[in-house]
Design a protein around this motif. Sequence first.
Motif, PDB file in Angstrom:
ATOM      1  N   UNK A 281       0.822  -1.207   0.000  1.00  0.00           N
ATOM      2  CA  UNK A 281       0.000   0.000   0.000  1.00  0.00           C
ATOM      3  C   UNK A 281       0.861   1.266   0.000  1.00  0.00           C
ATOM      4  N   UNK A 282       1.997   1.224   0.692  1.00  0.00           N
ATOM      5  CA  UNK A 282       2.901   2.374   0.691  1.00  0.00           C
ATOM      6  C   UNK A 282       3.478   2.606  -0.694  1.00  0.00           C
ATOM      7  N   UNK A 283       3.852   1.532  -1.378  1.00  0.00           N
ATOM      8  CA  UNK A 283       4.376   1.667  -2.739  1.00  0.00           C
ATOM      9  C   UNK A 283       3.320   2.206  -3.692  1.00  0.00           C
ATOM     10  N   UNK A 284       2.066   1.781  -3.490  1.00  0.00           N
ATOM     11  CA  UNK A 284       0.979   2.300  -4.331  1.00  0.00           C
ATOM     12  C   UNK A 284       0.770   3.791  -4.091  1.00  0.00           C
ATOM     13  N   UNK A 285       0.888   4.213  -2.834  1.00  0.00           N
ATOM     14  CA  UNK A 285       0.710   5.631  -2.494  1.00  0.00           C
ATOM     15  C   UNK A 285       1.795   6.497  -3.134  1.00  0.00           C
ATOM     16  N   UNK A 286       3.007   5.966  -3.255  1.00  0.00           N
ATOM     17  CA  UNK A 286       4.136   6.739  -3.768  1.00  0.00           C
ATOM     18  C   UNK A 286       4.199   6.786  -5.293  1.00  0.00           C
TER      19      UNK A 286
END
Length: 351
Positions: free
Chosen positions: A189-194
């Motif tokens: 989810x963090x990678x998707x946000x970035x």
Amino acid sequence: MELLPFDVSADSPREAHLHLSTNHRSSFVNSTWESDGSSFFIIQGLANLGEKKMILFAILLLGYIIILVGNSMIIFVALTDPKLASPMYFFLSNLSFTDIIFTTTSIPNMLSGFLTPMKTISVPGCFFQMYFFIQLAVTGRAILTVMAYDRYVAICNPLRYTTIMTRPVRLLLIAGAWGFGTVCTMPPCSMAWLQAYCFNVVRHGWCDLSSVRKLVCGDPSVDNIVSISFALLALLTTGILILTSYILIGVSISRMGAGQRLKAFTTCAAHLTVVSISYSSASFVYISYRVGTFSPEVRIIVSVLYAALTPFLNPIIYSLRNKELRESIKRTVSVIRSAAVLPSKDVSSVC
């Protein structure tokens, strides 16, 4: 501001989004989300179904109400009935609590989409929904794993059960389940946000990670690998631990007499049924995402069934399979009925 129409082709998601106005293009600069005109995602949902949407709306609303009522009843009786003070009902109430939040992250959003011509969600709201949906799904399976361990201790070490399953241990196991869900969810989810997103139409009923990733401007291959890795970690870790618990339970049951075998099987039947349904539905969702012949609408319906099926069936299965829980629910319903009848009698006597 021009928006992409909902009747897009299902053949190629990226080609379908090429009609999006350049005003909707966004950039990612200095680790912050910067939007040139769009600070939201459009949830396409089942907009192409026409009048059939209202039939699905009624079915989904009824199912959601049953999920809330059934799981809330389990939580209530587990907290208030002294006869349900065992660790098994503590874990079951936690599972019901997780199921309520899990379905609430997706189904109300889906229902509101049926009633509006265009469902939108803010960018932060989309990623919060994505995170909690995945995190709660993993946490639910982790709690099922804890419940399998609880059944293993109860059947294989019955004399030590109360000394092993103390309250601190129970709280630690539940905290571990939530922590495991966070560990498996945060990286993808963090990678998707970035990521930077060139398109904003999500071809799903909510902010599904796989559907949102298709809107990325660049190559999401690394994101896909990370996402699949943590999904396998979540599924295989919990699945192997549950399977190991039941293998040990099976070995222990094989050494028991006929009467003891029946009693031991009864205590495991409800949990085993829920685990089977949960992992079967998750496998079907995984297959539907990777079979090109399935339309987006079919994938959405399959995902909704996955999100609602286990929380919907949990109260029913445990109530049917567990005599103590069934009797506790009956007593609670009787008390509620008596409390509702007494005020009306008092009013009639005064009149």
